[in-house]
Write a protein that holds these residues in place. Structure first.
Motif, PDB file in Angstrom:
ATOM      1  N   ILE A  17       0.958  -1.275  -0.040  1.00 58.62           N
ATOM      2  CA  ILE A  17       0.043  -0.052  -0.003  1.00 58.62           C
ATOM      3  C   ILE A  17       0.822   1.295  -0.109  1.00 58.62           C
ATOM      4  CG2 ILE A  17      -1.761   1.365   1.320  1.00 58.62           C
ATOM      5  CD1 ILE A  17      -2.886  -1.465   2.044  1.00 58.62           C
ATOM      6  N   ARG A  18       1.941   1.328   0.566  1.00 57.99           N
ATOM      7  CA  ARG A  18       2.916   2.241   0.762  1.00 57.99           C
ATOM      8  C   ARG A  18       3.504   2.412  -0.522  1.00 57.99           C
ATOM      9  NH1 ARG A  18       3.933   4.449   5.638  1.00 57.99           N
ATOM     10  NH2 ARG A  18       3.356   3.186   7.526  1.00 57.99           N
ATOM     11  N   VAL A  19       3.805   1.490  -1.425  1.00 58.92           N
ATOM     12  CA  VAL A  19       4.246   1.568  -2.694  1.00 58.92           C
ATOM     13  C   VAL A  19       3.123   1.983  -3.624  1.00 58.92           C
ATOM     14  CG1 VAL A  19       5.032   0.037  -4.555  1.00 58.92           C
ATOM     15  CG2 VAL A  19       6.145  -0.158  -2.640  1.00 58.92           C
ATOM     16  N   LEU A  20       1.781   1.855  -3.477  1.00 62.01           N
ATOM     17  CA  LEU A  20       0.811   2.532  -3.973  1.00 62.01           C
ATOM     18  C   LEU A  20       0.724   4.038  -3.987  1.00 62.01           C
ATOM     19  CD1 LEU A  20      -1.600   2.167  -6.144  1.00 62.01           C
ATOM     20  CD2 LEU A  20      -2.932   1.381  -4.236  1.00 62.01           C
ATOM     21  N   TRP A  21       0.853   4.215  -2.608  1.00 58.79           N
ATOM     22  CA  TRP A  21       0.818   5.835  -2.368  1.00 58.79           C
ATOM     23  C   TRP A  21       2.022   6.425  -3.178  1.00 58.79           C
ATOM     24  CZ3 TRP A  21       1.094   5.708   3.898  1.00 58.79           C
ATOM     25  CH2 TRP A  21      -0.284   5.150   4.291  1.00 58.79           C
ATOM     26  N   ASP A  22       3.101   5.806  -2.994  1.00 58.82           N
ATOM     27  CA  ASP A  22       4.107   6.657  -3.797  1.00 58.82           C
ATOM     28  C   ASP A  22       3.841   6.625  -5.324  1.00 58.82           C
ATOM     29  OD1 ASP A  22       5.566   6.657  -1.537  1.00 58.82           O
ATOM     30  OD2 ASP A  22       7.154   4.981  -1.948  1.00 58.82           O
ATOM     31  N   ALA A  23       3.326   5.627  -6.058  1.00 56.29           N
ATOM     32  CA  ALA A  23       2.966   5.812  -7.363  1.00 56.29           C
ATOM     33  C   ALA A  23       1.749   6.914  -7.396  1.00 56.29           C
ATOM     34  CB  ALA A  23       2.312   4.298  -7.698  1.00 56.29           C
ATOM     35  N   LEU A  24       0.883   7.061  -6.732  1.00 57.75           N
ATOM     36  CA  LEU A  24      -0.042   7.987  -6.810  1.00 57.75           C
ATOM     37  C   LEU A  24       0.486   9.302  -6.750  1.00 57.75           C
ATOM     38  CD1 LEU A  24      -2.888   6.336  -4.779  1.00 57.75           C
ATOM     39  CD2 LEU A  24      -2.903   6.682  -7.277  1.00 57.75           C
ATOM     40  N   GLU A  25       1.351   9.571  -5.733  1.00 56.70           N
ATOM     41  CA  GLU A  25       2.161  10.840  -5.557  1.00 56.70           C
ATOM     42  C   GLU A  25       2.996  11.147  -6.828  1.00 56.70           C
ATOM     43  OE1 GLU A  25       2.531  12.864  -2.848  1.00 56.70           O
ATOM     44  OE2 GLU A  25       1.381  11.910  -1.241  1.00 56.70           O
ATOM     45  N   SER A  26       3.719  10.172  -7.546  1.00 55.79           N
ATOM     46  CA  SER A  26       4.361  10.416  -8.815  1.00 55.79           C
ATOM     47  C   SER A  26       3.222  10.720  -9.958  1.00 55.79           C
ATOM     48  CB  SER A  26       5.053   9.168  -9.054  1.00 55.79           C
ATOM     49  OG  SER A  26       4.314   8.070  -9.657  1.00 55.79           O
ATOM     50  N   GLU A  27       2.187  10.520  -9.816  1.00 52.28           N
ATOM     51  CA  GLU A  27       1.190  11.054 -10.768  1.00 52.28           C
ATOM     52  C   GLU A  27       0.330  12.036 -10.435  1.00 52.28           C
ATOM     53  OE1 GLU A  27      -1.052   7.534 -12.228  1.00 52.28           O
ATOM     54  OE2 GLU A  27       0.500   6.329 -12.423  1.00 52.28           O
ATOM     55  N   HIS A 125     -12.863  -0.188   4.155  1.00 45.14           N
ATOM     56  CA  HIS A 125     -11.956   0.255   3.140  1.00 45.14           C
ATOM     57  C   HIS A 125     -10.437   0.743   3.744  1.00 45.14           C
ATOM     58  CE1 HIS A 125     -13.711   3.843   4.823  1.00 45.14           C
ATOM     59  NE2 HIS A 125     -12.780   4.663   4.495  1.00 45.14           N
ATOM     60  N   CYS A 126      -9.580   0.816   2.826  1.00 45.66           N
ATOM     61  CA  CYS A 126      -8.342   1.349   3.504  1.00 45.66           C
ATOM     62  C   CYS A 126      -8.163   2.836   2.441  1.00 45.66           C
ATOM     63  CB  CYS A 126      -7.092   0.501   3.081  1.00 45.66           C
ATOM     64  SG  CYS A 126      -5.765   1.104   3.331  1.00 45.66           S
ATOM     65  N   THR A 127      -8.178   3.895   3.231  1.00 42.05           N
ATOM     66  CA  THR A 127      -8.020   4.881   2.384  1.00 42.05           C
ATOM     67  C   THR A 127      -6.912   5.203   1.827  1.00 42.05           C
ATOM     68  OG1 THR A 127      -9.675   6.039   3.480  1.00 42.05           O
ATOM     69  CG2 THR A 127      -8.176   7.658   2.658  1.00 42.05           C
ATOM     70  N   LEU A 128      -6.626   5.647   0.366  1.00 43.34           N
ATOM     71  CA  LEU A 128      -5.337   5.888  -0.362  1.00 43.34           C
ATOM     72  C   LEU A 128      -5.172   7.545  -0.442  1.00 43.34           C
ATOM     73  CD1 LEU A 128      -5.889   3.400  -3.016  1.00 43.34           C
ATOM     74  CD2 LEU A 128      -4.571   3.004  -0.957  1.00 43.34           C
ATOM     75  N   SER A 129      -6.184   8.198  -0.750  1.00 43.33           N
ATOM     76  CA  SER A 129      -6.107   9.723  -0.831  1.00 43.33           C
ATOM     77  C   SER A 129      -7.557   9.984  -0.553  1.00 43.33           C
ATOM     78  CB  SER A 129      -6.022   9.870  -2.342  1.00 43.33           C
ATOM     79  OG  SER A 129      -5.805  11.312  -2.602  1.00 43.33           O
ATOM     80  N   MET A 130      -7.459  11.229   0.125  1.00 42.67           N
ATOM     81  CA  MET A 130      -8.606  12.102   0.373  1.00 42.67           C
ATOM     82  C   MET A 130      -8.657  13.366  -0.571  1.00 42.67           C
ATOM     83  SD  MET A 130      -8.454  11.746   4.334  1.00 42.67           S
ATOM     84  CE  MET A 130      -9.699  12.856   4.857  1.00 42.67           C
TER      85      MET A 130
END
Length: 171
Positions: A17-27, A125-130
């Motif tokens: 999930i932290r890797v996904l957070w990083d991927a979202l941040e990069s986009e 759910h597990c929130t990824l972004s708000m």
């Protein structure tokens, strides 16, 4: 800010999930990694309130294993109104029963909770972004779907109130 009773995931699921957070941040999508001075931890919230008294909650849950070793299978991504992006575990009978048991104990103690987290209304759910910009939502959901399914085990729990600096571990 709100207070929550959070279920924490095993090391591998947390890492993914932290890797996904990083991927979202990069986009260009601000993830939960950016919030709370990077102290946010991937989790599923069982209960939410505007404020909790940690001693009162701990007393209400005495004898209840909040961090039950539940197996969670995250198989879908979703969004709530307000640009909130999340991963959702399959709502198994075991997960829903655990949720109802915890809420029952809190209700017996007269602890007020946010309506959307009550049994029958709760969407695990597990929130990824708000704060997903509307123009980036479709790409963000696609990014989430690329990493699913995600198997996880609940390995811990805590009562948190980040506005007041509270993180009270629960059994």
């Amino acid at each position: 800010m709100v207070a929550a009773l959070e279920l924490y995931l095993d090391t591998d699921a947390t890492r993914r999930i932290r890797v996904l957070w990083d991927a979202l941040e990069s986009e260009g999508v601000q993830s939960m990694r950016s919030l709370l001075e990077q102290r946010h931890r991937p989790h599923v919230s069982l209960a939410v309130a505007t404020r909790f008294d940690p001693e009162r909650v701990a007393a209400a849950l005495r004898g209840t294993v909040v961090a039950a070793p539940l197996r969670l299978s995250f198989e879908h991504a979703g969004q709530f109104v307000g640009r909130v992006l999340w991963l959702g575990p399959t709502p198994t009978a075991e997960l829903l029963a655990h949720h109802a048991r915890v809420h029952g104990r809190l209700a017996e103690a007269g602890i007020g909770l946010v309506e959307h987290y009550r049994p029958g209304r709760w969407v695990p759910h597990c929130t990824l972004s708000m704060r997903v910009p509307n123009a980036l939502m479709a790409a963000a959901v696609r990014r989430c779907l690329e990493m699913l399914p995600l198997e996880a085990t609940v390995v811990g729990a805590a009562l948190t109130d980040h506005a007041r600096g509270i993180s009270h571990p629960l059994p």
